[in-house]
Design a protein around this motif. Structure first.
Motif, mmCIF file in Angstrom:
data_model
loop_
_atom_site.group_PDB
_atom_site.id
_atom_site.type_symbol
_atom_site.label_atom_id
_atom_site.label_comp_id
_atom_site.label_asym_id
_atom_site.label_seq_id
_atom_site.Cartn_x
_atom_site.Cartn_y
_atom_site.Cartn_z
ATOM 1 N N ILE A 23 1.005 -1.294 -0.025
ATOM 2 C CA ILE A 23 0.010 -0.173 -0.079
ATOM 3 C C ILE A 23 0.820 1.166 0.023
ATOM 4 N N LEU A 24 1.979 1.385 1.052
ATOM 5 C CA LEU A 24 2.752 2.380 0.897
ATOM 6 C C LEU A 24 3.390 2.741 -0.459
ATOM 7 N N SER B 93 2.511 1.726 -3.387
ATOM 8 C CA SER B 93 1.580 2.117 -4.402
ATOM 9 C C SER B 93 1.144 3.653 -4.134
ATOM 10 N N GLN B 94 1.206 4.331 -2.967
ATOM 11 C CA GLN B 94 0.905 5.569 -2.872
ATOM 12 C C GLN B 94 2.339 6.487 -2.878
ATOM 13 N N LYS C 108 4.887 6.332 -1.218
ATOM 14 C CA LYS C 108 5.644 6.773 -0.219
ATOM 15 C C LYS C 108 6.676 5.930 0.123
#
Length: 120
Positions: free
Chosen positions: A113-114, A116-117, A119
């Motif tokens: 998730i990180l 894909s964002q 970050k």
């Protein structure tokens, strides 16, 4: 678990090389290569090394002994050494290693998730 034959086939296909063309490049018949890829026949040591050299992977990778394709890649070694010398990596590795499978899966999902964002 990936077999020797499936690894050869996957590498050949990843490099977009036809079976007949690759067979010619490594000096075997199309039938012999087909048997390697279907695990009906195993290449001898010299042929195994020739295949590994062609795809620039280790024989250990071809044999399924590691998921790291090339153990001798200098950039991989430098990245690994940098990572290993960072004290935070040691903490992360220790914590991850001591986690339950459920916790590991959750951590990996959070990592994705990180990423894909943007970050990471």
């Amino acid at each position: 678990m990936a077999t020797l034959g499936s690894r050869i086939k996957n590498l050949r296909e990843k490099h977009d090389i036809k079976q007949v063309d690759f067979a010619k490049k490594i000096g075997v018949s199309n039938v012999v290569l087909s048997r390697y890829e279907s695990d009906e026949r195993k290449p001898d040591y010299e042929m195994l090394q020739a295949i590994a050299d062609f795809f620039e992977v280790s024989t250990d990778y071809l044999l399924g002994r590691t998921e790291i394709k090339n153990l001798n890649n200098d950039s991989n070694n430098e990245e690994f050494e940098t990572w290993m010398n960072d004290p935070r990596s040691k903490i992360l590795f220790k914590e991850f290693n001591e986690s339950s499978e459920e916790q590991k899966e959750a951590l990996l999902k959070m990592w994705e998730i990180l990423k894909s964002q943007g970050k990471l």
